[in-house]
Design a protein around this motif. Structure first.
Motif, PDB file in Angstrom:
ATOM      1  N   VAL A  18       0.813  -1.215   0.000  1.00 37.63           N
ATOM      2  CA  VAL A  18       0.000   0.000   0.000  1.00 37.63           C
ATOM      3  C   VAL A  18       0.852   1.273   0.000  1.00 37.63           C
ATOM      4  O   VAL A  18       0.533   2.245  -0.679  1.00 37.63           O
ATOM      5  CB  VAL A  18      -0.949  -0.016   1.223  1.00 37.63           C
ATOM      6  N   GLY A  19       1.960   1.244   0.757  1.00 37.91           N
ATOM      7  CA  GLY A  19       2.804   2.428   0.888  1.00 37.91           C
ATOM      8  C   GLY A  19       3.379   2.918  -0.435  1.00 37.91           C
ATOM      9  O   GLY A  19       3.755   4.080  -0.562  1.00 37.91           O
ATOM     10  N   ALA A  20       3.451   2.027  -1.428  1.00 34.86           N
ATOM     11  CA  ALA A  20       4.053   2.402  -2.712  1.00 34.86           C
ATOM     12  C   ALA A  20       3.028   3.013  -3.674  1.00 34.86           C
ATOM     13  O   ALA A  20       3.388   3.441  -4.763  1.00 34.86           O
ATOM     14  CB  ALA A  20       4.685   1.158  -3.354  1.00 34.86           C
ATOM     15  N   LEU A  21       1.769   3.055  -3.279  1.00 36.31           N
ATOM     16  CA  LEU A  21       0.717   3.505  -4.199  1.00 36.31           C
ATOM     17  C   LEU A  21       0.496   5.009  -4.129  1.00 36.31           C
ATOM     18  O   LEU A  21       0.709   5.625  -3.084  1.00 36.31           O
ATOM     19  CB  LEU A  21      -0.605   2.811  -3.852  1.00 36.31           C
ATOM     20  N   PRO A  22       0.038   5.587  -5.252  1.00 35.96           N
ATOM     21  CA  PRO A  22      -0.348   6.989  -5.200  1.00 35.96           C
ATOM     22  C   PRO A  22      -1.503   7.195  -4.224  1.00 35.96           C
ATOM     23  O   PRO A  22      -2.296   6.270  -3.977  1.00 35.96           O
ATOM     24  CB  PRO A  22      -0.795   7.309  -6.626  1.00 35.96           C
TER      25      PRO A  22
END
Ligand SMILES: Nc1ncnc2c1ncn2[C@@H]1O[C@H](COP(=O)(O)OP(=O)(O)OP(=O)(O)O)[C@@H](O)[C@H]1O
Ligand SMILES: [Mg+2]
Length: 276
Positions: free
Chosen positions: A157-161
């Motif tokens: 999740v942390g890598a998503l816009p």
């Protein structure tokens, strides 16, 4: 201003007051949300919108007043018990596990409803497996498809816009199979396209899933477009409510925004929409 509710109430807030030290966050707030509708709660910064959500979901205990869900007084229930009855929410600041995948974050939402406990798991491992499978299928087939996040299901999740993270939060809340979905600023910080996508998903959740939506939002355009009923809070009190078009014309609403220091964008939008 008063106006007819567009349906029977599934949630009632009756005379709720809440204070933090000397700050009265809510003063005798009463409101109703009609089943199968979108109710927006608007108001300037610090008006008490998030505090109201926290009182409804049980994170804050009001000093007075009651919360009724489907006619039942839930004021004394703790947050997990309220969630289990069908009250789900998202938070003003994204509250996801950033290191976990989209799928795992969504699965956490479903925990509120899993029947199986440890003993069950020992004696009825078959049922546990079936539930796990059913859970996975339900999540994958319905929620992920519905929110069009198939392509990121394995992504952390942390890598998503930001816009997609907000959509994952919505997915997790939906995985609780809520009767009432409470969204605290679902489009805050989103660009126009992300906002339009989210607005469409919220409308679809109402129309296709029959979920009652309670939404706090500052984006007036979005509020006026998709809400059935709008409630205006200012300094912890309900100052107006009604259909979007009625509320927009209400002088008390316009002056609440003008007096808030939060003016610019909001009042310009209120006036622009009146002129249109
Ligand atoms: N945990 C808390 N402790 C102390 N004061 C609080 C707390 N939560 C809220 N307040 C105060 O209660 C009032 C209402 O705050 P709240 O967060 O409910 O407003 P809001 O309408 O959600 O504002 P915003 O639009 O900025 O999110 C404010 O004066 C705020 O400072
Ligand atoms: Mg808030």
């Amino acid at each position: 201003m008063t106006s007819e509710l567009p349906g029977s109430p599934v949630l009632k807030v009756e005379g709720v007051s809440l204070a933090f030290g000397g700050v009265r966050a809510l003063s005798k707030v009463s409101l109703e949300a009609a089943e199968g509708t979108i109710t927006a709660i608007i108001g300037p910064n610090g008006a008490g919108k998030t505090s109201l959500f926290n009182a409804i979901s049980g994170f804050y205990r009001p000093a007075e007043g009651r919360i009724l869900f489907e006619g039942r007084d839930i004021s004394r229930l703790r947050p997990p018990a309220r969630a289990k009855l069908g009250l789900a929410r998202t938070f003003q600041n994204i509250a996801l596990f950033r290191g976990m995948t989209v799928l795992d974050n969504i699965k956490l939402g479903r925990h509120a409803h899993l029947r199986t406990n440890v003993l069950d798991a020992l004696f009825y491992w078959g049922r546990a497996q079936r539930e796990e499978l059913a859970l996975r299928q339900e999540i994958e087939e319905r929620i992920i498809d519905f929110l069009e996040i198939q392509h990121i299901r394995r992504a952390p999740v942390g890598a998503l816009p930001y816009g997609l993270q907000k959509r994952v939060e919505l997915a997790r809340a939906l995985a609780m199979r809520p009767k009432i979905l409470m969204l605290d600023e679902p489009v805050a910080g989103m660009n126009r396209e992300e906002t339009e996508d989210m607005a469409r998903f919220i409308l679809d959740v109402k129309e296709e899933w029959g979920v009652t939506i309670l939404m706090v939002e500052h984006d007036m355009g979005m509020v006026m477009d998709i809400s059935d009923h709008v409630i205006v809070l200012n300094f912890g009190q309900v100052i107006a409510q009604g259909r979007p078009a009625e509320v927009q014309r209400d002088p008390a609403v316009v002056s609440a925004y003008l007096g808030s220091g939060d003016v610019g964008e909001l009042s310009r939008r209120l006036h622009a929409r009146q002129a249109a």
